[in-house]
Design an enzyme around this catalytic site. Sequence first.
Site, short mmCIF file in Angstrom:
data_model
loop_
_atom_site.label_atom_id
_atom_site.label_comp_id
_atom_site.label_asym_id
_atom_site.label_seq_id
_atom_site.Cartn_x
_atom_site.Cartn_y
_atom_site.Cartn_z
N GLY A 248 0.83 -1.20 0.00
CA GLY A 248 0.00 0.00 0.00
C GLY A 248 0.86 1.24 0.00
O GLY A 248 2.09 1.18 0.01
N LYS A 249 0.21 2.40 0.01
CA LYS A 249 0.93 3.66 -0.02
C LYS A 249 1.91 3.79 1.14
O LYS A 249 3.00 4.34 1.01
CB LYS A 249 -0.06 4.83 -0.02
CG LYS A 249 -0.83 4.99 -1.31
CD LYS A 249 -1.74 6.20 -1.27
CE LYS A 249 -2.51 6.34 -2.58
NZ LYS A 249 -3.43 7.51 -2.55
N ARG A 250 1.50 3.30 2.30
CA ARG A 250 2.37 3.39 3.48
C ARG A 250 3.63 2.54 3.34
O ARG A 250 4.61 2.74 4.04
CB ARG A 250 1.60 2.99 4.73
CG ARG A 250 0.49 3.97 5.11
CD ARG A 250 -0.21 3.53 6.39
NE ARG A 250 -1.28 4.45 6.74
CZ ARG A 250 -2.09 4.28 7.79
NH1 ARG A 250 -1.93 3.22 8.57
NH2 ARG A 250 -3.04 5.16 8.05
N ASP A 251 3.56 1.55 2.45
CA ASP A 251 4.70 0.67 2.22
C ASP A 251 5.55 1.12 1.05
O ASP A 251 6.47 0.41 0.63
CB ASP A 251 4.22 -0.77 1.97
CG ASP A 251 3.24 -1.23 3.03
OD1 ASP A 251 3.66 -1.38 4.18
OD2 ASP A 251 2.05 -1.42 2.70
#
Length: 482
Positions: A248-251
Amino acid sequence: MENKVVTRFAPSPTGYMHVGNLRTALYAWLWAKKNNGTFILRIEDTDKEREITGATDHILKVLKWIGINWNEGPDIGGPHAPYTQSERLDLYKKYAQKLIDKGLAYPDPYTVEEVEQFRKQADADKKAFLYREHRPEKFDIWDGTKPLRFKVPEIKSYHWHDMVFGDLSAGPEALDDFILIKSDGYPTYNFCHIIDDIEMGITHVIRGQEYVSSIPKFISLYEALEVKVPIFVCLPHIMGKDGNKKLGKRDGAKDCFEYKSEGYLPEAMINFLALLGWHPAPEQSSVLGEPIKEKEIFTVEELINTFEIERIQKSGAQWDDQKLDWINKEHIKKLSVEELQKCIFEYLPKEMQNSKLIPVITERISKFSDVKKMVEEGDLDFFFKEPIYNKEKLIYKNIPALKISANLNLAIIALKEIEENNFSMENIKNALMSVANNLENRGELLHPVRMALSGLDKSPDPFIIAEILGKNETISRLQKGI
């Protein structure tokens, strides 16, 4: 041809194109290419609330950058045009009417609030919410102002085969009266993608594994329309760097076009994405007969020839930036001198665009944006201006300073013997090594030469630096080190 393979990529223009989308497109494209089939690009733009202006153009640009071409699509047309769902609304209404005529579709008589109340009651009763339990006994005539729902013909268990996940099944609880067409006149994904797949003759439906739980609903609709069910191919998730959750974006998940701006080659991205969940069979060989066991660097042609859906793994594939960088570096090595220079010069200031720097830079980058980083960190400054350094750094181990100066002087004498038009890396190396090999330790000469020329502890080969600097500048810098 009745058995011709037809695949599609059907993105929604509701956000940026991420790597999961791109891998889905790649696998569908590879399978069509391998089987001399047809690859269709279709834009599923029925979610008007979430649609982003310019997203469709962005999708096309990403696919064209990476080298995925299509046989039919919104920009080139084809026998099943149009290829944008918002332009196919009459077709969906035609199929909706077929279901109404069969008694298998009806207008939803409830308000949004009433449906939500049913849902809350199911939660309170600690059971799954099923709309069909509230299905009206009599159906009104659908006038398009209310959602149109599918009436599941038969509540039963389903068994089906997925080319990746194998034999799957689901109980009756997986079936429900889902919405076919919303009150705004636009169809839902659950309805219109099936109609389009039928009309376009899609043989293999390739998409993410998040759709596995919805497949019983899809099969029920295929059966209601009396149409043959296509082959299902659900792809495992791309996992984050820790391997524990979906990327995801956080990753660090980002727009695919960012990889272009960071200087990744499209051939490398295709290579890397193909291996995110797929590996060739060990016994296969490439077009040239080269064994593929342990092989990780592929041309596009090799991928087309070796790709098999059955070799896609069930478990999620972990994203690995280091692996991407390594694969990209390997593809950089395959570029011609002209291509390499063009790519590197895009990231170099005009005043630094010296073709002699190409080998030095190439050795130190894994993607072309690394060139910009080298410039920003001053890693190339010494090629264009004299380095500033503490003379103590010229000392090699415990060798006295006078000895270091004497060695530098020997280097100058040796280099002066080379004609200016023959001041090449090979001749420079031969001259300096003839001196260094007569010393107790070659580092007594090579270390101070490197430092005097670059001012850095770690720098390119001093022979390369000297060639790029030229005879006069090289000797001048060595003299200043004495």
